[in-house]
Design a protein around this motif. Structure first.
Motif, PDB file in Angstrom:
ATOM      1  N   THR A   1       0.869  -1.020  -0.125  1.00  0.00           N
ATOM      2  CA  THR A   1      -0.066  -0.132   0.074  1.00  0.00           C
ATOM      3  C   THR A   1       0.783   1.364   0.060  1.00  0.00           C
ATOM      4  O   THR A   1       0.704   2.242  -0.878  1.00  0.00           O
ATOM      5  CB  THR A   1      -0.998   0.042   1.108  1.00  0.00           C
ATOM      6  OG1 THR A   1      -1.707  -1.207   1.323  1.00  0.00           O
ATOM      7  CG2 THR A   1      -1.939   1.275   1.273  1.00  0.00           C
ATOM      8  N   ARG A   2       2.028   1.450   0.733  1.00  0.00           N
ATOM      9  CA  ARG A   2       2.787   2.336   1.063  1.00  0.00           C
ATOM     10  C   ARG A   2       3.415   2.687  -0.414  1.00  0.00           C
ATOM     11  O   ARG A   2       3.752   3.788  -0.973  1.00  0.00           O
ATOM     12  CB  ARG A   2       3.843   1.965   2.000  1.00  0.00           C
ATOM     13  CG  ARG A   2       5.062   2.936   1.991  1.00  0.00           C
ATOM     14  CD  ARG A   2       6.149   2.465   3.137  1.00  0.00           C
ATOM     15  NE  ARG A   2       7.128   3.490   3.439  1.00  0.00           N
ATOM     16  CZ  ARG A   2       8.185   3.621   2.737  1.00  0.00           C
ATOM     17  NH1 ARG A   2       8.214   2.801   1.643  1.00  0.00           N
ATOM     18  NH2 ARG A   2       8.968   4.425   2.860  1.00  0.00           N
ATOM     19  N   LYS A   3       3.754   1.535  -1.041  1.00  0.00           N
ATOM     20  CA  LYS A   3       4.558   1.754  -2.387  1.00  0.00           C
ATOM     21  C   LYS A   3       3.557   2.154  -3.583  1.00  0.00           C
ATOM     22  O   LYS A   3       3.876   3.078  -4.178  1.00  0.00           O
ATOM     23  CB  LYS A   3       5.043   0.424  -3.064  1.00  0.00           C
ATOM     24  CG  LYS A   3       5.335   0.116  -4.416  1.00  0.00           C
ATOM     25  CD  LYS A   3       5.620  -1.022  -4.810  1.00  0.00           C
ATOM     26  CE  LYS A   3       6.509  -1.002  -6.207  1.00  0.00           C
ATOM     27  NZ  LYS A   3       6.471  -2.542  -6.709  1.00  0.00           N
ATOM     28  N   LYS A   4       2.244   1.741  -3.562  1.00  0.00           N
ATOM     29  CA  LYS A   4       1.431   2.399  -4.137  1.00  0.00           C
ATOM     30  C   LYS A   4       0.931   3.921  -4.194  1.00  0.00           C
ATOM     31  O   LYS A   4       0.940   4.722  -4.975  1.00  0.00           O
ATOM     32  CB  LYS A   4      -0.150   1.759  -4.217  1.00  0.00           C
ATOM     33  CG  LYS A   4      -0.092   0.367  -4.891  1.00  0.00           C
ATOM     34  CD  LYS A   4      -1.339  -0.600  -4.661  1.00  0.00           C
ATOM     35  CE  LYS A   4      -1.275  -1.926  -5.341  1.00  0.00           C
ATOM     36  NZ  LYS A   4      -2.557  -2.562  -4.994  1.00  0.00           N
ATOM     37  N   MET A   5       1.058   4.297  -2.820  1.00  0.00           N
ATOM     38  CA  MET A   5       0.632   5.842  -2.514  1.00  0.00           C
ATOM     39  C   MET A   5       1.943   6.593  -2.703  1.00  0.00           C
ATOM     40  O   MET A   5       1.894   7.675  -3.614  1.00  0.00           O
ATOM     41  CB  MET A   5       0.633   5.821  -1.064  1.00  0.00           C
ATOM     42  CG  MET A   5      -0.657   5.176  -0.311  1.00  0.00           C
ATOM     43  SD  MET A   5      -0.856   5.244   1.489  1.00  0.00           S
ATOM     44  CE  MET A   5      -1.039   7.068   1.651  1.00  0.00           C
ATOM     45  N   LEU A   6       3.242   6.104  -2.667  1.00  0.00           N
ATOM     46  CA  LEU A   6       4.215   6.572  -3.398  1.00  0.00           C
ATOM     47  C   LEU A   6       4.215   6.975  -4.936  1.00  0.00           C
ATOM     48  O   LEU A   6       4.790   7.901  -5.372  1.00  0.00           O
ATOM     49  CB  LEU A   6       5.856   5.891  -2.776  1.00  0.00           C
ATOM     50  CG  LEU A   6       6.020   6.143  -1.426  1.00  0.00           C
ATOM     51  CD1 LEU A   6       7.162   5.038  -1.083  1.00  0.00           C
ATOM     52  CD2 LEU A   6       6.385   7.523  -1.129  1.00  0.00           C
ATOM     53  N   GLN A   7       3.825   5.719  -5.595  1.00  0.00           N
ATOM     54  CA  GLN A   7       3.894   5.891  -6.903  1.00  0.00           C
ATOM     55  C   GLN A   7       2.674   7.025  -7.529  1.00  0.00           C
ATOM     56  O   GLN A   7       3.038   7.656  -8.561  1.00  0.00           O
ATOM     57  CB  GLN A   7       3.458   4.470  -7.645  1.00  0.00           C
ATOM     58  CG  GLN A   7       4.683   3.550  -7.379  1.00  0.00           C
ATOM     59  CD  GLN A   7       4.155   2.095  -8.013  1.00  0.00           C
ATOM     60  OE1 GLN A   7       3.310   1.642  -7.970  1.00  0.00           O
ATOM     61  NE2 GLN A   7       5.460   1.389  -8.345  1.00  0.00           N
ATOM     62  N   GLN A   8       1.498   6.979  -6.648  1.00  0.00           N
ATOM     63  CA  GLN A   8       0.473   7.853  -7.100  1.00  0.00           C
ATOM     64  C   GLN A   8       0.915   9.224  -6.643  1.00  0.00           C
ATOM     65  O   GLN A   8       0.768  10.107  -7.461  1.00  0.00           O
ATOM     66  CB  GLN A   8      -0.586   7.415  -6.136  1.00  0.00           C
ATOM     67  CG  GLN A   8      -1.953   8.143  -6.444  1.00  0.00           C
ATOM     68  CD  GLN A   8      -2.434   7.897  -7.923  1.00  0.00           C
ATOM     69  OE1 GLN A   8      -2.237   6.618  -8.486  1.00  0.00           O
ATOM     70  NE2 GLN A   8      -2.963   8.767  -8.833  1.00  0.00           N
ATOM     71  N   LYS A   9       1.916   9.393  -5.618  1.00  0.00           N
ATOM     72  CA  LYS A   9       2.313  10.733  -5.202  1.00  0.00           C
ATOM     73  C   LYS A   9       3.142  11.275  -6.407  1.00  0.00           C
ATOM     74  O   LYS A   9       3.255  12.579  -6.774  1.00  0.00           O
ATOM     75  CB  LYS A   9       2.958  10.832  -3.983  1.00  0.00           C
ATOM     76  CG  LYS A   9       3.660  12.057  -3.423  1.00  0.00           C
ATOM     77  CD  LYS A   9       4.395  11.843  -2.089  1.00  0.00           C
ATOM     78  CE  LYS A   9       4.781  13.114  -1.774  1.00  0.00           C
ATOM     79  NZ  LYS A   9       5.433  13.022  -0.351  1.00  0.00           N
ATOM     80  N   ASP A  10       4.008  10.442  -6.947  1.00  0.00           N
ATOM     81  CA  ASP A  10       5.049  10.830  -7.932  1.00  0.00           C
ATOM     82  C   ASP A  10       4.238  11.192  -9.150  1.00  0.00           C
ATOM     83  O   ASP A  10       4.486  12.157  -9.717  1.00  0.00           O
ATOM     84  CB  ASP A  10       5.847   9.571  -8.404  1.00  0.00           C
ATOM     85  CG  ASP A  10       7.007   9.255  -7.046  1.00  0.00           C
ATOM     86  OD1 ASP A  10       7.306  10.311  -6.252  1.00  0.00           O
ATOM     87  OD2 ASP A  10       7.578   8.165  -7.031  1.00  0.00           O
ATOM     88  N   LYS A  11       3.169  10.313  -9.433  1.00  0.00           N
ATOM     89  CA  LYS A  11       2.321  10.728 -10.857  1.00  0.00           C
ATOM     90  C   LYS A  11       1.708  12.055 -10.457  1.00  0.00           C
ATOM     91  O   LYS A  11       1.472  12.936 -11.449  1.00  0.00           O
ATOM     92  CB  LYS A  11       1.218   9.590 -11.045  1.00  0.00           C
ATOM     93  CG  LYS A  11       1.755   8.203 -11.409  1.00  0.00           C
ATOM     94  CD  LYS A  11       0.862   7.170 -11.886  1.00  0.00           C
ATOM     95  CE  LYS A  11       1.449   5.918 -12.110  1.00  0.00           C
ATOM     96  NZ  LYS A  11       0.301   4.938 -12.435  1.00  0.00           N
ATOM     97  N   ILE A  12       0.964  12.227  -9.316  1.00  0.00           N
ATOM     98  CA  ILE A  12       0.372  13.534  -9.050  1.00  0.00           C
ATOM     99  C   ILE A  12       1.355  14.548  -9.171  1.00  0.00           C
ATOM    100  O   ILE A  12       1.104  15.671  -9.729  1.00  0.00           O
ATOM    101  CB  ILE A  12      -0.234  13.474  -7.690  1.00  0.00           C
ATOM    102  CG1 ILE A  12      -1.227  12.568  -7.718  1.00  0.00           C
ATOM    103  CG2 ILE A  12      -0.594  15.142  -7.286  1.00  0.00           C
ATOM    104  CD1 ILE A  12      -1.959  12.326  -6.280  1.00  0.00           C
ATOM    105  N   ALA A  13       2.767  14.460  -8.649  1.00  0.00           N
ATOM    106  CA  ALA A  13       3.671  15.512  -8.670  1.00  0.00           C
ATOM    107  C   ALA A  13       3.973  15.817 -10.180  1.00  0.00           C
ATOM    108  O   ALA A  13       4.305  17.050 -10.516  1.00  0.00           O
ATOM    109  CB  ALA A  13       4.930  14.899  -7.963  1.00  0.00           C
ATOM    110  N   LEU A  14       4.133  14.690 -10.798  1.00  0.00           N
ATOM    111  CA  LEU A  14       4.440  14.911 -12.289  1.00  0.00           C
ATOM    112  C   LEU A  14       3.533  15.451 -13.154  1.00  0.00           C
ATOM    113  O   LEU A  14       3.793  16.657 -13.939  1.00  0.00           O
ATOM    114  CB  LEU A  14       4.703  13.491 -13.119  1.00  0.00           C
ATOM    115  CG  LEU A  14       5.214  13.647 -14.382  1.00  0.00           C
ATOM    116  CD1 LEU A  14       6.489  14.390 -14.492  1.00  0.00           C
ATOM    117  CD2 LEU A  14       5.349  12.178 -15.022  1.00  0.00           C
ATOM    118  N   SER A  15       2.136  15.129 -12.871  1.00  0.00           N
ATOM    119  CA  SER A  15       1.175  15.720 -13.401  1.00  0.00           C
ATOM    120  C   SER A  15       1.068  17.216 -12.987  1.00  0.00           C
ATOM    121  O   SER A  15       0.645  18.156 -13.981  1.00  0.00           O
ATOM    122  CB  SER A  15      -0.204  15.191 -13.129  1.00  0.00           C
ATOM    123  OG  SER A  15      -0.125  13.770 -13.452  1.00  0.00           O
ATOM    124  N   ALA A  16       1.273  17.679 -11.791  1.00  0.00           N
ATOM    125  CA  ALA A  16       1.253  19.098 -11.219  1.00  0.00           C
ATOM    126  C   ALA A  16       2.253  19.744 -12.019  1.00  0.00           C
ATOM    127  O   ALA A  16       2.048  21.004 -12.527  1.00  0.00           O
ATOM    128  CB  ALA A  16       1.498  19.053  -9.590  1.00  0.00           C
TER     129      ALA A  16
END
Length: 371
Positions: free
Chosen positions: A153-168
């Motif tokens: 779960t932690r890994k998925k959250m980090l990946q999602q955070k990276d995607k959000i940061a990239l999109s932002a």
């Protein structure tokens, strides 16, 4: 296989990270259930064993070659149990067996990823030999599963955070390069107004104002608005706030050559606490305004300057239509009148073309605009 395991370990981004309560609690439960003074959640890197969670030891890591957990890497479904390390040829000469903390008993459940790789173990250790019951084995396996559920779960959250940061980041680059300035403005029920976001494009529109100043003081923008337009600007914003209607207003901004025309446009949204948020933009519409003025001037000139020759032509055609017979002399006379009017219209047309060609060049910087 080992390279793939190490690559997946890196993807979890767990090495050298601070303690996390959820994993510390799982390590504590393992000690309590198994009645051991030491418990660890370990991950095995290329050359070291690092402790993500620990109880009963001060060490943060050991070399991989002396770790017990390395022997669990290739058997993801099995618990590694060492009842007495002094009787096991793999560990009897281990420095952590012959010296502090004098490990005699070890049991470790592999932390298996969905891809079948083992990151490390959740393990319990004791300084005396002991037996490990079936229930304790099952409990340790369940704790290993819980630890992996958390890590996945932690890994998925980090990946999602990276995607959000990239999109932002991409969105910011887009907004910063859009002509004009994009903003998010809020107004609280108390009347407090604040810019929550302003794109870099605002700096190109209003170079005299630092965007950071706008974020701190929303009234800073009034400095660039023509004094005669400030009141109507305020009134348009108030109207949008009260009726939740589109905020659109055109206003003048001081410039070296006099003034330029700008507009603000924002769509309001009312939040649950009564706050109104506008998502909108500022744009320079000087060319648009000048184009409209030029079109109005064209219509005025056509209706006034060309009215006389057109009226003359209509009069001549009316006279001709009333003539029962037109002899050669009268025909030549009428023809001369028509030619005179035609030349007059041609002169007017050329003059208009020259005037509006200059207007076109001023507005767009392009030539060859024909009227």
């Amino acid at each position: 296989m080992e390279e793939e395991r190490l690559a997946e370990l890196q993807a979890y981004e767990i090495l050298d990270t601070p303690p996390e309560k959820e994993l510390d609690e799982l390590a504590e439960i393992a000690s309590l259930v198994c009645d051991t003074p030491i418990s660890l959640i370990t991950v095995i890197d290329k050359k070291r064993q690092w402790f993500k969670a620990k109880m009963g030891v001060d060490l943060q890591e050991t070399s991989r070659e002396v770790s017990f957990c390395q022997h669990a890497l290739h058997k993801p479904k099995e618990i590694l149990v060492v009842n007495d390390s002094l009787k096991d040829p793999r560990f009897k000469d281990n420095p952590y067996v012959t010296g502090d903390p004098n490990i005699r008993f070890y049991a470790g459940a592999p932390l298996e990823t969905p891809n079948g790789h083992v990151l490390g173990t959740i393990c319990v250790l004791d300084s005396k030999p002991r037996e490990f019951t079936r229930n304790q084995e099952k409990t340790l396996q369940l704790l290993a599963k819980k630890a992996m559920d958390y890590l996945n779960t932690r890994k998925k959250m980090l990946q999602q955070k990276d995607k959000i940061a990239l999109s932002a980041d991409k969105l910011k680059k887009i907004t910063d390069n859009i002509p004009g300035g994009i903003f998010q403005l809020t107004r609280k029920p108390s009347g407090k107004i604040k810019f929550e976001f302003i794109s870099e494009g605002i700096q190109r529109l209003y170079p005299s104002i630092d965007p950071e100043e706008w974020l701190k003081n929303p009234n800073a923008g009034y400095r660039v608005i023509h004094p005669d337009d400030i009141q109507s600007f305020r009134e348009s914003h108030e109207k949008s706030y009260e009726s939740l209607s589109l905020w659109y207003h055109e206003f003048r901004v001081a410039a070296e050559d006099g003034h330029r025309w700008h507009m603000v446009k924002g769509r309001p949204e009312k939040l649950g606490d009564g706050t109104v948020v506008w998502y909108g933009s500022f744009q320079d519409i000087t060319s648009h305004i000048e184009y409209e003025l030029a079109m109005e001037q064209i219509l005025f000139d056509i209706s006034h300057i060309l009215r006389r020759p057109v009226t003359n032509l209509l009069g001549l055609t009316t006279l001709i239509s009333k003539e029962e017979k037109i002899d050669e002399i009268n025909l030549r006379e009428y023809s001369g009148y028509i030619q005179t009017v035609a030349k007059e219209m041609e002169v007017f047309t050329k003059q208009l073309n020259e005037i509006y060609q200059k207007k076109k060049e001023k507005i767009t910087g392009q030539k060859n605009w024909q009227v």
